[in-house]
Design an enzyme around this catalytic site. Structure first.
Site: not given
Ligand code: NAI
Length: 335
Positions: A124, A171, A204, A228
């Site tokens: 980001y 992740k 996920d 975000d």
């Protein structure tokens, strides 16, 4: 006790929703001296800067600010005021409580989440460059220092507000080094807070879980980019950006703001819903030790929304900003 707080009304609907919040605070008997500052395009026209030094000095001095939305003109070389504030004041933690509001109908009930998002690094940060035409590189920088302090923030928040669990989202099965370091840092901090249960979910799978059983999650601790995305997903669970508060917090200062934008399509028409900025203002009151008054206002807002007679257009009603603000003010005076 009187407080001095920096006020950044912003532009678009910013001044309207800010004024509404100030009137509601006054109705609840709060004594606050507001140190008003312009930001964004308005400040640029007046002072040649979107984020004047006087504004930054004011937040540093007062430690707390309430901020309305600020327009970021596209393609005119303006950097976002929000990003500028976060950098200048090292506001490393983004806090977004997400809770069902009585009277705001959604697909889900009993949602009561708190999102704690790292605010300074990760993909980001936008560190990108073109290697050769047709190939670009974006840098995902994760540091132990930033990961540790955001993890500590999440656990401290959980302890202060009696939350049940902290879940780190990652992740690391694919991003073994970067998300691995984030996760290692969270695990290390979790061992300092043995009274607060800790677990982990892959991003996920966490998203799937959030849209199936959001009521089963509590404090979510995320690196910047996943934070975000997941924080807007979570806002959607309870009715969207118009009904969730937000804060950007650092070691020295904190800026409380609505997460929606300046809504130029309805600006200056007395149509804006002040709920999101009001909820952010209530977070701010919790932060400055005015929890009792915050609860009184929360209850009054809850009653007005639950009753459903006075609602702004975005929530399916016909009330103006002023009518809605008056209704909340009247409810406060009843208690
Ligand atoms: P937006 O959130 O301003 O508007 C999206 C839609 O939601 C519009 O239809 C608007 O009328 C409605 N809406 C938003 N807030 C509302 C409220 N309180 N009451 C009733 N309706 C509301 O998003 P958009 O159009 O993408 O952005 C407009 C400007 O705001 C841009 O310049 C953007 O950069 C800026 N922005 C500023 C933020 C901040 O200062 N925190 C955050 C997001 C965007």
């Amino acid at each position: 006790m009187a407080h001095t707080i920096t006020l950044i009304p912003g532009d678009g609907i910013g001044p309207e929703v800010t004024e509404a919040v100030l009137r509601i605070f006054t109705a609840a008997g709060l004594q606050i001296e507001w140190d008003r500052h312009d930001a964004g395009v308005i400040a640029f026209k007046r002072y040649g800067q979107t984020l004047p030094a006087t504004l930054l000095d004011s937040v540093k001095r007062n430690k707390v600010a309430l901020k309305g939305p600020v327009t970021t003109p596209i393609g005119e070389g303006f950097t976002s005021v929000n990003v500028g504030l976060r950098k200048a004041l090292d506001l490393y933690a983004n806090l977004r409580p997400v809770k069902n509001i009585p009277g705001v109908e959604t697909r889900f009930q009993n949602v009561d989440l708190v999102i704690v998002r790292e605010n300074t690094e990760d993909l980001y940060a936008g560190l990108e460059h073109e290697i050769v035409p047709g190939i670009v590189e974006s840098l995902k920088i994760i540091t132990e220092k930033a990961s540790t302090r955001i993890a500590r923030f999440a656990f401290e928040h959980a302890r202060t507000f009696g939350r049940k669990r902290v879940t780190a989202i990652h992740k690391a099965n694919i991003m073994k080094l970067s998300d691995g370091l984030f996760l290692d840092s969270c695990r290390r901090v979790s061992r300092e807070f043995l009274d607060i249960p800790y677990d982990e979910r892959i991003v996920d799978a966490a998203c799937m879980h959030l849209v199936m059983h959001p009521e089963k999650l509590d404090v979510l601790l995320l690196p910047n980019l996943y934070g975000d995305i997941v924080s807007d997903l979570c806002a959607g669970l309870v009715g969207g950006l118009g009904v969730v508060p937000g804060a950007n917090m650092g070691l020295e200062s904190a800026v409380f703001e609505a997460v929606h934008g300046s809504a130029p399509d309805i600006a200056d028409q007395n149509l804006a819903n002040p709920t999101a900025l009001l909820l952010s203002g209530l977070l701010m009151l919790d932060h400055i030790g005015e929890r009792q008054r915050a609860e009184r206002i929360r209850a009054a807002l809850g009653r007005v929304l639950a009753e459903g007679r006075v609602r702004t257009r975005d929530l399916g009603g016909t009330a103006t900003t002023t009518e809605f603000t008056d209704a909340v003010g009247r409810e406060i005076e009843k208690t």
